[in-house]
Motif scaffolding. Sequence first.
Motif, PDB file in Angstrom:
ATOM      1  N   ALA A  77       0.837  -1.205   0.000  1.00 26.56           N
ATOM      2  CA  ALA A  77       0.000   0.000   0.000  1.00 26.56           C
ATOM      3  C   ALA A  77       0.868   1.250   0.000  1.00 26.56           C
ATOM      4  CB  ALA A  77      -0.926  -0.010   1.201  1.00 26.56           C
ATOM      5  N   ALA A  78       1.940   1.231   0.776  1.00 28.02           N
ATOM      6  CA  ALA A  78       2.854   2.375   0.802  1.00 28.02           C
ATOM      7  C   ALA A  78       3.517   2.561  -0.558  1.00 28.02           C
ATOM      8  CB  ALA A  78       3.912   2.167   1.890  1.00 28.02           C
ATOM      9  N   ALA A  79       3.881   1.453  -1.207  1.00 26.77           N
ATOM     10  CA  ALA A  79       4.500   1.530  -2.531  1.00 26.77           C
ATOM     11  C   ALA A  79       3.511   1.994  -3.590  1.00 26.77           C
ATOM     12  CB  ALA A  79       5.067   0.161  -2.917  1.00 26.77           C
ATOM     13  N   HIS A  80       2.217   1.810  -3.323  1.00 27.43           N
ATOM     14  CA  HIS A  80       1.171   2.182  -4.277  1.00 27.43           C
ATOM     15  C   HIS A  80       0.836   3.674  -4.216  1.00 27.43           C
ATOM     16  CE1 HIS A  80      -1.931   0.956  -7.100  1.00 27.43           C
ATOM     17  NE2 HIS A  80      -2.841   1.621  -6.426  1.00 27.43           N
ATOM     18  N   ILE A  81       1.187   4.326  -3.132  1.00 25.29           N
ATOM     19  CA  ILE A  81       0.853   5.741  -2.946  1.00 25.29           C
ATOM     20  C   ILE A  81       1.364   6.628  -4.086  1.00 25.29           C
ATOM     21  CG2 ILE A  81       1.304   7.765  -1.493  1.00 25.29           C
ATOM     22  CD1 ILE A  81       0.994   5.981   0.947  1.00 25.29           C
ATOM     23  N   PRO A  82       2.624   6.477  -4.541  1.00 28.75           N
ATOM     24  CA  PRO A  82       3.082   7.334  -5.651  1.00 28.75           C
ATOM     25  C   PRO A  82       2.213   7.226  -6.904  1.00 28.75           C
ATOM     26  CG  PRO A  82       4.957   6.260  -4.614  1.00 28.75           C
ATOM     27  CD  PRO A  82       3.734   5.647  -4.027  1.00 28.75           C
ATOM     28  N   LEU A  83       1.732   6.020  -7.230  1.00 26.32           N
ATOM     29  CA  LEU A  83       0.863   5.865  -8.403  1.00 26.32           C
ATOM     30  C   LEU A  83      -0.455   6.600  -8.186  1.00 26.32           C
ATOM     31  CD1 LEU A  83       1.382   2.133  -9.470  1.00 26.32           C
ATOM     32  CD2 LEU A  83       2.459   4.187 -10.377  1.00 26.32           C
ATOM     33  N   GLN A  84      -0.992   6.518  -6.981  1.00 25.90           N
ATOM     34  CA  GLN A  84      -2.226   7.257  -6.677  1.00 25.90           C
ATOM     35  C   GLN A  84      -2.011   8.759  -6.825  1.00 25.90           C
ATOM     36  OE1 GLN A  84      -3.705   6.170  -2.796  1.00 25.90           O
ATOM     37  NE2 GLN A  84      -5.034   4.588  -3.629  1.00 25.90           N
ATOM     38  N   LEU A  85      -0.907   9.251  -6.310  1.00 25.87           N
ATOM     39  CA  LEU A  85      -0.630  10.686  -6.375  1.00 25.87           C
ATOM     40  C   LEU A  85      -0.431  11.139  -7.811  1.00 25.87           C
ATOM     41  CD1 LEU A  85       1.743  11.117  -3.302  1.00 25.87           C
ATOM     42  CD2 LEU A  85      -0.698  11.632  -3.454  1.00 25.87           C
ATOM     43  N   LEU A  86       0.233  10.309  -8.620  1.00 23.23           N
ATOM     44  CA  LEU A  86       0.412  10.650 -10.028  1.00 23.23           C
ATOM     45  C   LEU A  86      -0.922  10.711 -10.762  1.00 23.23           C
ATOM     46  CD1 LEU A  86       3.579   8.526 -10.953  1.00 23.23           C
ATOM     47  CD2 LEU A  86       3.416  11.020 -10.881  1.00 23.23           C
ATOM     48  N   ALA A  87      -1.891   9.924 -10.273  1.00 22.12           N
ATOM     49  CA  ALA A  87      -3.225   9.912 -10.885  1.00 22.12           C
ATOM     50  C   ALA A  87      -4.158  10.921 -10.210  1.00 22.12           C
ATOM     51  CB  ALA A  87      -3.818   8.517 -10.808  1.00 22.12           C
ATOM     52  N   GLY A  88      -3.607  11.827  -9.434  1.00 26.29           N
ATOM     53  CA  GLY A  88      -4.425  12.840  -8.782  1.00 26.29           C
ATOM     54  C   GLY A  88      -5.175  12.335  -7.580  1.00 26.29           C
ATOM     55  N   GLY A  89      -4.654  11.273  -6.946  1.00 28.54           N
ATOM     56  CA  GLY A  89      -5.302  10.728  -5.758  1.00 28.54           C
ATOM     57  C   GLY A  89      -6.404   9.741  -6.059  1.00 28.54           C
ATOM     58  N   ARG A  90      -6.593   9.420  -7.337  1.00 31.54           N
ATOM     59  CA  ARG A  90      -7.671   8.514  -7.723  1.00 31.54           C
ATOM     60  C   ARG A  90      -7.268   7.048  -7.550  1.00 31.54           C
ATOM     61  NH1 ARG A  90      -8.307   8.220 -12.587  1.00 31.54           N
ATOM     62  NH2 ARG A  90      -6.617   9.489 -13.425  1.00 31.54           N
ATOM     63  N   TYR A  91      -8.257   6.198  -7.736  1.00 29.00           N
ATOM     64  CA  TYR A  91      -8.037   4.745  -7.716  1.00 29.00           C
ATOM     65  C   TYR A  91      -7.148   4.342  -8.888  1.00 29.00           C
ATOM     66  CZ  TYR A  91      -9.114  -0.203  -8.488  1.00 29.00           C
ATOM     67  OH  TYR A  91      -9.028  -1.554  -8.702  1.00 29.00           O
ATOM     68  N   VAL A  92      -6.144   3.530  -8.599  1.00 28.84           N
ATOM     69  CA  VAL A  92      -5.268   2.968  -9.621  1.00 28.84           C
ATOM     70  C   VAL A  92      -5.209   1.462  -9.383  1.00 28.84           C
ATOM     71  CG1 VAL A  92      -2.955   2.925 -10.609  1.00 28.84           C
ATOM     72  CG2 VAL A  92      -3.883   5.073  -9.725  1.00 28.84           C
ATOM     73  N   PRO A  93      -5.520   0.631 -10.380  1.00 29.90           N
ATOM     74  CA  PRO A  93      -5.483  -0.820 -10.157  1.00 29.90           C
ATOM     75  C   PRO A  93      -4.167  -1.270  -9.531  1.00 29.90           C
ATOM     76  CG  PRO A  93      -6.437  -0.350 -12.299  1.00 29.90           C
ATOM     77  CD  PRO A  93      -5.940   0.962 -11.755  1.00 29.90           C
ATOM     78  N   ALA A  94      -4.273  -2.043  -8.470  1.00 27.05           N
ATOM     79  CA  ALA A  94      -3.071  -2.527  -7.775  1.00 27.05           C
ATOM     80  C   ALA A  94      -2.232  -3.428  -8.668  1.00 27.05           C
ATOM     81  CB  ALA A  94      -3.481  -3.272  -6.503  1.00 27.05           C
TER      82      ALA A  94
END
Length: 275
Positions: A77-94
Amino acid sequence: MRYKPILTFLIIVIAVFTVYFGTATKWTFHPPWTIDYINPMAVALRQGRFDIPNPPMTYDLSFYNGRWYMTWGALAAAAHIPLQLLAGGRYVPALYTSLLFGSLTVGVVWQILRQIRKDWFPREMAWQNVAFTFLYAFGTMQYYLSSVGSIWQVNQVVSTFFGVLGMAMILKKKRSAKDYLLSSAFCGIALLGRPTVGLLISVPLFLLVHEVKRTQKFRAFILPIFFALVVFLVYNAVRFGNPLETGHRFLKEAPELAAKREQYGILSLTYLPTN
């Protein structure tokens, strides 16, 4: 600076990523729906929480004191945070995090084999490193785990990356204190995701025992893994009131799996024939 090894590394990672992605999506390259706690856990971490508030599903989550938690650690989940932030905080498939770390792990395996060949088998052909790397990529559980992109598998893939990175720091003929420091640090990070992967710390420990001059190296080795262990124990204590409780005792899972766990525990020789 030599660019050929970097280029080879990138080619391997991109090739593996493409095949893993294609396999995971049946070559549509559109991520399928999966049970996903990585996204809500990533959002919770950004809010300073260790629980998942109002999860849409509760299968494979732990329920304790009126709150839902992921078992083990929240490294994925911590590693997934940058992808969420790059997508503007939206859902990004894990799945994307799983594919990224899964393919990077294969690249690191190639680097380990390259270093081993350089140090101990200089007469062997370079293509053998690539061949064994692709055997690891497509002939082991790495293939399956990386292409699932769901629940615990993502955490396993991310943790494996850091565990293998820890091996890359130490599997060489000449090892400095810095190598032991980095190996311990990466194994410690793996511990925060899946403690079973963190057990790779036994490899640098074994090598350290056989070092002639090891006082400085021992200090470099012990500090990161000790710090990671303290973080892991505190994390468990905050969530479940017990530093040794990872959440499995409160897990909501399929009845047949729960019955086996309650009868035999998490670790038992009874599971050996079917695993």
